[in-house]
Design an enzyme around this catalytic site. Sequence first.
Site, PDB file in Angstrom:
ATOM      1  N   CYS A 120      80.399  89.767  50.291  1.00  0.00           N
ATOM      2  CA  CYS A 120      79.454  90.875  50.270  1.00  0.00           C
ATOM      3  C   CYS A 120      78.116  90.334  49.805  1.00  0.00           C
ATOM      4  O   CYS A 120      78.074  89.351  49.068  1.00  0.00           O
ATOM      5  CB  CYS A 120      79.922  91.971  49.319  1.00  0.00           C
ATOM      6  SG  CYS A 120      79.055  93.514  49.610  1.00  0.00           S
ATOM      7  N   CYS A 122      75.764  92.039  48.004  1.00  0.00           N
ATOM      8  CA  CYS A 122      75.136  92.708  46.849  1.00  0.00           C
ATOM      9  C   CYS A 122      75.005  91.828  45.614  1.00  0.00           C
ATOM     10  O   CYS A 122      74.167  92.082  44.751  1.00  0.00           O
ATOM     11  CB  CYS A 122      75.862  94.002  46.497  1.00  0.00           C
ATOM     12  SG  CYS A 122      77.609  93.800  46.137  1.00  0.00           S
ATOM     13  N   LYS A 195      87.075 101.586  51.665  1.00  0.00           N
ATOM     14  CA  LYS A 195      86.367 101.402  50.391  1.00  0.00           C
ATOM     15  C   LYS A 195      85.447 102.601  50.188  1.00  0.00           C
ATOM     16  O   LYS A 195      84.491 102.800  50.941  1.00  0.00           O
ATOM     17  CB  LYS A 195      85.573 100.106  50.417  1.00  0.00           C
ATOM     18  CG  LYS A 195      84.754  99.925  49.141  1.00  0.00           C
ATOM     19  CD  LYS A 195      84.112  98.571  49.066  1.00  0.00           C
ATOM     20  CE  LYS A 195      83.279  98.481  47.796  1.00  0.00           C
ATOM     21  NZ  LYS A 195      82.608  97.189  47.672  1.00  0.00           N
ATOM     22  N   ARG A 205      79.727  96.505  38.203  1.00  0.00           N
ATOM     23  CA  ARG A 205      78.314  96.195  38.439  1.00  0.00           C
ATOM     24  C   ARG A 205      77.661  95.621  37.187  1.00  0.00           C
ATOM     25  O   ARG A 205      76.737  94.824  37.279  1.00  0.00           O
ATOM     26  CB  ARG A 205      77.593  97.429  38.985  1.00  0.00           C
ATOM     27  CG  ARG A 205      78.126  97.783  40.385  1.00  0.00           C
ATOM     28  CD  ARG A 205      77.529  99.053  40.973  1.00  0.00           C
ATOM     29  NE  ARG A 205      78.295  99.447  42.172  1.00  0.00           N
ATOM     30  CZ  ARG A 205      78.165 100.606  42.788  1.00  0.00           C
ATOM     31  NH1 ARG A 205      77.290 101.506  42.337  1.00  0.00           N
ATOM     32  NH2 ARG A 205      78.881 100.880  43.863  1.00  0.00           N
ATOM     33  N   ARG A 217      75.215 103.662  47.560  1.00  0.00           N
ATOM     34  CA  ARG A 217      75.907 102.955  48.637  1.00  0.00           C
ATOM     35  C   ARG A 217      76.550 103.912  49.644  1.00  0.00           C
ATOM     36  O   ARG A 217      77.424 103.522  50.417  1.00  0.00           O
ATOM     37  CB  ARG A 217      76.992 102.047  48.043  1.00  0.00           C
ATOM     38  CG  ARG A 217      76.504 101.033  47.004  1.00  0.00           C
ATOM     39  CD  ARG A 217      77.404  99.797  47.027  1.00  0.00           C
ATOM     40  NE  ARG A 217      77.337  98.946  45.857  1.00  0.00           N
ATOM     41  CZ  ARG A 217      76.327  98.146  45.547  1.00  0.00           C
ATOM     42  NH1 ARG A 217      75.253  98.121  46.299  1.00  0.00           N
ATOM     43  NH2 ARG A 217      76.403  97.361  44.482  1.00  0.00           N
ATOM     44  N   GLU A 233      88.968 103.675  60.016  1.00  0.00           N
ATOM     45  CA  GLU A 233      88.633 102.333  59.517  1.00  0.00           C
ATOM     46  C   GLU A 233      89.851 101.404  59.634  1.00  0.00           C
ATOM     47  O   GLU A 233      89.709 100.236  59.963  1.00  0.00           O
ATOM     48  CB  GLU A 233      88.178 102.402  58.051  1.00  0.00           C
ATOM     49  CG  GLU A 233      86.824 103.081  57.840  1.00  0.00           C
ATOM     50  CD  GLU A 233      85.632 102.199  58.224  1.00  0.00           C
ATOM     51  OE1 GLU A 233      85.842 101.063  58.715  1.00  0.00           O
ATOM     52  OE2 GLU A 233      84.488 102.655  58.046  1.00  0.00           O
ATOM     53  N   LYS A 248      90.538 101.210  48.216  1.00  0.00           N
ATOM     54  CA  LYS A 248      89.807 100.977  46.974  1.00  0.00           C
ATOM     55  C   LYS A 248      88.898 102.143  46.655  1.00  0.00           C
ATOM     56  O   LYS A 248      88.179 102.563  47.559  1.00  0.00           O
ATOM     57  CB  LYS A 248      88.977  99.704  47.153  1.00  0.00           C
ATOM     58  CG  LYS A 248      88.074  99.394  45.996  1.00  0.00           C
ATOM     59  CD  LYS A 248      87.305  98.131  46.257  1.00  0.00           C
ATOM     60  CE  LYS A 248      86.320  97.966  45.122  1.00  0.00           C
ATOM     61  NZ  LYS A 248      85.138  97.296  45.483  1.00  0.00           N
TER      62      LYS A 248
HETATM   63  C1  PBG Z   1      81.019  94.287  46.099  1.00  0.00           C
HETATM   64  C2  PBG Z   1      82.195  94.781  45.368  1.00  0.00           C
HETATM   65  C3  PBG Z   1      82.276  95.823  44.429  1.00  0.00           C
HETATM   66  C4  PBG Z   1      83.580  95.830  43.972  1.00  0.00           C
HETATM   67  C5  PBG Z   1      84.271  94.843  44.662  1.00  0.00           C
HETATM   68  N1  PBG Z   1      83.395  94.224  45.536  1.00  0.00           N
HETATM   69  C6  PBG Z   1      81.233  96.718  43.888  1.00  0.00           C
HETATM   70  C7  PBG Z   1      80.538  97.704  44.709  1.00  0.00           C
HETATM   71  O1  PBG Z   1      80.824  97.907  45.877  1.00  0.00           O
HETATM   72  O2  PBG Z   1      79.611  98.288  44.158  1.00  0.00           O
HETATM   73  C8  PBG Z   1      84.122  96.752  42.913  1.00  0.00           C
HETATM   74  C9  PBG Z   1      85.286  96.224  42.144  1.00  0.00           C
HETATM   75  C10 PBG Z   1      85.551  96.918  40.862  1.00  0.00           C
HETATM   76  O3  PBG Z   1      84.941  97.944  40.517  1.00  0.00           O
HETATM   77  O4  PBG Z   1      86.410  96.402  40.140  1.00  0.00           O
HETATM   78  N2  PBG Z   1      80.593  95.138  47.113  1.00  0.00           N
HETATM   79 ZN    ZN Z   2      78.599  94.771  47.922  1.00  0.00          ZN
END
Ligand code: PBG
Ligand code: ZN
Length: 326
Positions: A120, A122, A195, A205, A217, A233, A248
């Site tokens: 990802c 981010c 997700k 975060r 998001r 999905e 998730k």
């Molecule tokens: C990256 C990502 C996130 C998580 C896993 N990969 C954060 C998000 O999407 O903001 C969250 C995992 C967690 O909260 O333990 N995109």
């Molecule tokens: Zn991300």
Amino acid sequence: MELINRPRRLRRNGIIRDLVAELRVNPKKMIMPYFVSEKGTNRIEIGSMPGIYRDPEDQFLELFKTDFDLGINKIMLFGVVSTKDDKASLADNPSNPVMRAIEQLKNEYGDRLFVATDICLCEYTDSGHCGLIKGDRIDNDSTLERLAEMALAHVRAGADCIGPSDMMDGRIGMIRETLEEADFKDTIIMAYTAKYASSYYGPFRDAAESYPQFGDRKSYQMDFRNRREALKELQLDLEEGADIVMVKPALAYLDVIRDFREQSPEPVAAYNVSGEYSMVKLMVRETLAPEKELVMENLSAIFRAGADLILTYHLRDILKNRWADE
Ligand code: PBG
Ligand code: ZN
């Protein structure tokens, strides 16, 4: 009183309860997440996640040894970097902490350790968003190219499995094609398929320093009101070549885990996310609730709903305290 059916007969003592229990919480079905940082000289505990750390890349191998010796042999890596830009330039740079960690780990442990990485942007964009920005939108198609580059870099470094968590459309297909073309035919793609845009990611975060700098998001992660959309999905990720499909967060989405279990020919993963972990830790601290019982209850619920495997921050505690041994 004469009763023919007395369900309490099977609850009379622990031996009988174990005998008839419908499932066992098995640590072999769990993956432990780690945050590897380029900065610093010490491991830093995440304030909102007691017991979880940000580990500097040059000490990760040494720090991880204790966990490997405990029995943790399936991990998911996240990167924490300070240099972020609009192209997520560090995402596929060889000096990125995740890439370094994969190389060191694979060198040391080879196939004795299963290494998955989060794919990802981010963690690497200055916007903190999971995709690249064009105008006022998170741009889908230009993001796909960066994700594929990132995935390829991780796989070249030795990753066994990659976990695209960005929620862009078409990412699984794009990454699968890229890997096949580069002759990486055995790489497992564990897709973050359903997700949801969730407030349970807050502590993560903090750990990954990946807060979106503006907005949220919701234009790419799923709306928590939707169940059928998860099946759409699912269908897409299966068609595009996912080997494992994920739901998730886990605890607020047990219905979706069950749907996946019924509809997916591929294994179903559930991510017991950061906020779910923090909730348990807070409750234990504030109310003296029994942590083992809470953790076992939560993980049993996720397995009972139909998950084949769970990503969970509790794994170290489970092994250390032998909570799953009885
Ligand atoms: C990256 C990502 C996130 C998580 C896993 N990969 C954060 C998000 O999407 O903001 C969250 C995992 C967690 O909260 O333990 N995109
Ligand atoms: Zn991300």
